[in-house]
Design an enzyme around this catalytic site. Structure first.
Site, mmCIF file in Angstrom:
data_model
loop_
_atom_site.group_PDB
_atom_site.id
_atom_site.type_symbol
_atom_site.label_atom_id
_atom_site.label_comp_id
_atom_site.label_asym_id
_atom_site.label_seq_id
_atom_site.Cartn_x
_atom_site.Cartn_y
_atom_site.Cartn_z
ATOM 1 C CB CYS A 2 -24.963 -2.941 99.824
ATOM 2 S SG CYS A 2 -24.087 -4.353 99.166
ATOM 3 N NE ARG A 27 -24.315 3.037 99.996
ATOM 4 C CZ ARG A 27 -23.535 3.352 101.047
ATOM 5 N NH1 ARG A 27 -23.418 4.615 101.379
ATOM 6 N NH2 ARG A 27 -22.904 2.437 101.733
ATOM 7 C CD1 TRP A 74 -21.829 -1.813 93.147
ATOM 8 C CD2 TRP A 74 -20.052 -2.561 94.247
ATOM 9 N NE1 TRP A 74 -20.718 -1.511 92.407
ATOM 10 C CE2 TRP A 74 -19.623 -1.960 93.046
ATOM 11 C CE3 TRP A 74 -19.096 -3.109 95.082
ATOM 12 C CZ2 TRP A 74 -18.289 -1.878 92.668
ATOM 13 C CZ3 TRP A 74 -17.774 -3.032 94.718
ATOM 14 C CH2 TRP A 74 -17.375 -2.426 93.522
ATOM 15 C CG ASN A 100 -22.677 -1.958 102.768
ATOM 16 O OD1 ASN A 100 -22.024 -2.505 101.893
ATOM 17 N ND2 ASN A 100 -22.443 -0.711 103.158
ATOM 18 N N GLY A 101 -21.314 -5.121 103.239
ATOM 19 C CA GLY A 101 -19.997 -5.484 103.785
ATOM 20 C C GLY A 101 -19.605 -6.887 103.373
ATOM 21 C CD GLU A 484 -2.863 8.381 89.187
ATOM 22 O OE1 GLU A 484 -2.611 7.896 88.066
ATOM 23 O OE2 GLU A 484 -4.023 8.690 89.547
ATOM 24 C CE LYS A 488 -6.597 10.644 89.746
ATOM 25 N NZ LYS A 488 -6.182 9.901 88.560
ATOM 26 C CD GLU A 491 -7.816 12.055 85.408
ATOM 27 O OE1 GLU A 491 -8.684 11.615 84.632
ATOM 28 O OE2 GLU A 491 -7.234 11.346 86.228
ATOM 29 C CG HIS A 507 19.191 11.917 80.095
ATOM 30 N ND1 HIS A 507 20.483 11.833 79.644
ATOM 31 C CD2 HIS A 507 19.155 11.240 81.270
ATOM 32 C CE1 HIS A 507 21.204 11.104 80.480
ATOM 33 N NE2 HIS A 507 20.425 10.717 81.479
ATOM 34 C CE LYS A 609 -14.611 6.084 87.614
ATOM 35 N NZ LYS A 609 -13.341 6.604 88.203
#
Ligand code: AGP
Length: 614
Positions: A2, A27, A74, A100-101, A484, A488, A491, A507, A609
């Site tokens: 938030c 945010r 949010w 916020n939280g 991963e 990264k 991309e 192999h 995104k």
């Protein structure tokens, strides 16, 4: 996360309050609201959706006043609707709060307040604070500052709170715990905000606030007290950023900011997940113990980075809960005839909740009769809405295309799911579950520790910036980490990177090692020395080194490593929890490679995104 703004001074308050929210839009949010302190009452307006919705609701009859608070929400508790938007007010409509939280004990507070005659009008955790502050203010002779100090002692969780009362509208009171709040010092005016981006156009003089410090601002004063009521000397500093940098919290890119937000994201996702009697709390699962006991299979469906979180889920859930777990690439899943029925739990992992491949796989699974649980970072997005249940991760909005903090919180969410299933199916004792949960509580500090040693990694990356192939090796839960790390690098640095299971090297992939180019190989050394996997990885390191590779090893503190050009140390811990820690250096490595190669870090070429097409 938030956005929070407070203003008191000579200006028409609506300008800095709305402009401040605009500066905090990055945010991420799904509703917005404002409370203006008119001489007799509070003027409250709030709307779901974008800031423009609030602004259009304001234009016809906005009063000219000189103080107030504003908020972009949010959503966590309660969907993004007009009535759940902040500010929230007491029953007299004279005290407004923005937050916020997460107020962990809001439901207990709400029950107590309702028993005292308070009536609630929203589904949020925040509204409990408005009613609580209203009572406490009366108990403290109308002193909002002392009421806030008393309230903080009763609240559990993480929060930034601002409050204003109609009887003294130019006085705004704020407090923070594990959530950001900063004050801006103006000339005859003062500001409060989630971060300096909200008021940097008005002043560059700021005051940082410590945990549980209560701040009270008027146009001509700023006072800070601690929980004991003792005065705290303001810790003033000069903001050196410009407005654009301020939205990134001073970081060069959103991705780096989000890498550094990971300790808090993991901590927030863990908050309140173990009861006082050592029970894992995932009420949002909406499954009875009998239904959990009857489960025969779990199928995880996801794409990209979320798919790697699903691979970690397989290791953890099969080990803890002894349930078979299949992990499927969503785009492949829906073109098969999967074997699912009511004893199958399908888990759809998605940061955005809008990935079309995953959404179509969810529909496919539901049509086949499976129960679907979403693990998602975006409240009320399509995939959770079409699922039977959802566990929201609390990573906060992830702006950079390359997913970082969302991944770590997805892994935390699947760990919590695995512990819950294991506990209900009595595969783990309450003591074992509590022990693992407390080991997870160590993760935020351990991530911080890794991030404190990131500087040498920047230098190391420069050595490999011209490489055109990089290989990643992992075994057991290190295998998804290797995948991963490779994703990264692909991309962000546009480098051909491949992740392999260490045992697969011989192999075929070992043919990729070029002794002339000295192919870089990054090996994740297994943690915990389970079934001597680390010895096999150490052999892999020797095999690639003997063929001319330059080897970087991710290893736990104390692990013996031979043959590496560079060792990146991570804190020791249980093998199954290692992916949370081993992934972080790989995120930084890919970030630094992208920077070294002059790429657009936050918006890499060809990528979106959220991939909302199949
Ligand atoms: C990760 O860095 C990529 N941006 C991409 O692989 C992403 O994880 C994938 O598109 C899935 O997105 P989702 O989590 O929003 O469903």
């Amino acid at each position: 996360m938030c956005g929070i703004v407070g203003y008191t001074g000579a200006r028409s308050a609506v300008d800095p309050l709305i402009e401040g929210l605009r500066r905090l839009e990055y945010r991420g949010y799904d509703s917005a609201g404002i409370a203006l302190g008119t001489p007799t009452s509070l003027f409250i307006e709030k709307r779901a959706g974008k800031l423009a919705n609030l602004e259009s609701a304001l234009s016809p009859n906005i009063p000219t006043v000189h103080s107030g608070i504003s908020h972009t929400r949010w959503a966590t508790h309660g969907g993004p609707t007009d009535r759940n938007a902040h500010p929230h007010v007491d029953n007299e409509g004279k005290l407004a709060v923005i937050h916020n939280g997460i107020i962990e004990n809001y439901s207990e507070l709400k029950a107590e307040l309702e028993s005292r005659g308070h009536s609630f009008s929203s589904d949020t955790d925040t509204e409990s604070v408005a009613h609580l502050l209203s009572d406490l203010r009366k108990e403290h002779g109308g002193d909002l500052t002392q009421a806030m100090r008393a309230a903080v002692k009763l609240l559990r969780g993480s929060f930034t709170l601002l409050a204003v009362h109609a009887d003294d509208p130019e006085r705004i009171v704020g407090v923070r715990r594990n959530s950001p709040l900063v004050a801006g010092i103006g000339d005859g005016e003062n500001f409060l905000a989630s971060d300096v981006a909200a008021f940097i156009d008005y002043t560059k003089r700021a005051i940082e606030l410590g945990q549980d410090e209560i701040i009270t601002i008027t146009p001509s004063s700023i006072e800070i007290i601690d929980l004991a009521g003792k005065a705290v000397a303001p810790r003033e500093y000069e903001i050196t950023w410009d407005a654009a940098a301020a939205q990134k919290g001073g970081f060069t890119h959103f991705m780096l900011k989000e890498i550094f937000e990971q300790p808090k994201a993991v901590a927030d996702t863990l908050i309140g997940r173990l009861s006082d009697n050592d029970q894992i709390l995932i009420d949002e699962l909406h499954m009875t113990d009998a239904e959990i006991a009857a489960l025969k299979k779990i199928v995880v469906i996801a794409c990209g980075t979320a798919y790697h979180a699903g691979m970690v889920a397989k290791y953890a859930i099969e080990k803890w809960a002894k349930i078979s777990v299949e992990v499927e690439i969503a785009s492949e899943y829906r073109y098969r005839d999967p074997i699912v029925d009511s004893s199958t739990l399908v888990v759809a992992i998605s940061q955005s909740g809008e990935t079309m491949d995953t959404l179509m796989a969810v529909r496919h699974a539901k049509a086949a009769g499976a129960r679907v649980l979403a693990i998602c970072n975006t409240n009320s997005s399509t995939i959770p809405r079409e699922s039977d249940a959802v566990i929201y991760t609390h990573a906060g909005p992830e702006i950079a295309v390359a997913s970082t903090k969302a991944l770590l919180t997805q892994i935390v969410a699947v760990y919590l799911l695995g512990l819950k299933l294991a506990q209900v199916r009595k595969e783990l004792s309450d003591l074992e579950v509590k022990s693992i949960y407390h080991q997870m509580l160590e993760l935020p500090a351990q991530i911080e520790q890794i991030l404190e040693t990131v500087e040498p990694l920047r230098e190391l990356t420069r050595k490999f910036a011209t490489s055109d192939t990089v290989l990643f090796l992992g075994r057991n839960v290190g295998y998804p980490v290797a995948l991963e790390g490779a994703l990264k690098l692909k991309e962000l640095a546009y480098i051909h990177a491949e992740g392999f299971a260490g045992g697969e090297l011989k192999h075929g992939p070992i043919a990729l090692i070029d002794s002339v180019k000295q192919t870089p190989v990054i090996a994740i050394l297994p943690a915990g020395h389970e079934n001597a996997l680390d010895e096999k990885m150490l052999s892999n390191i020797q095999e690639v080194k003997a063929r001319g590779a330059r080897v970087i090893v991710i290893a736990q503190e104390g692990d013996a490593v031979v043959g590496a050009e560079h060792i990146i140390r991570i804190p020791s811990g249980p093998a199954l929890l290692q992916p949370i820690l081993a992934t972080v250096p790989l995120q930084v490595f890919a970030y630094e490679m992208a920077v070294a190669r002059g790429n657009d870090v936050d918006q890499p070429r060809n990528l979106a995104k959220s991939v909302t097409v199949e």
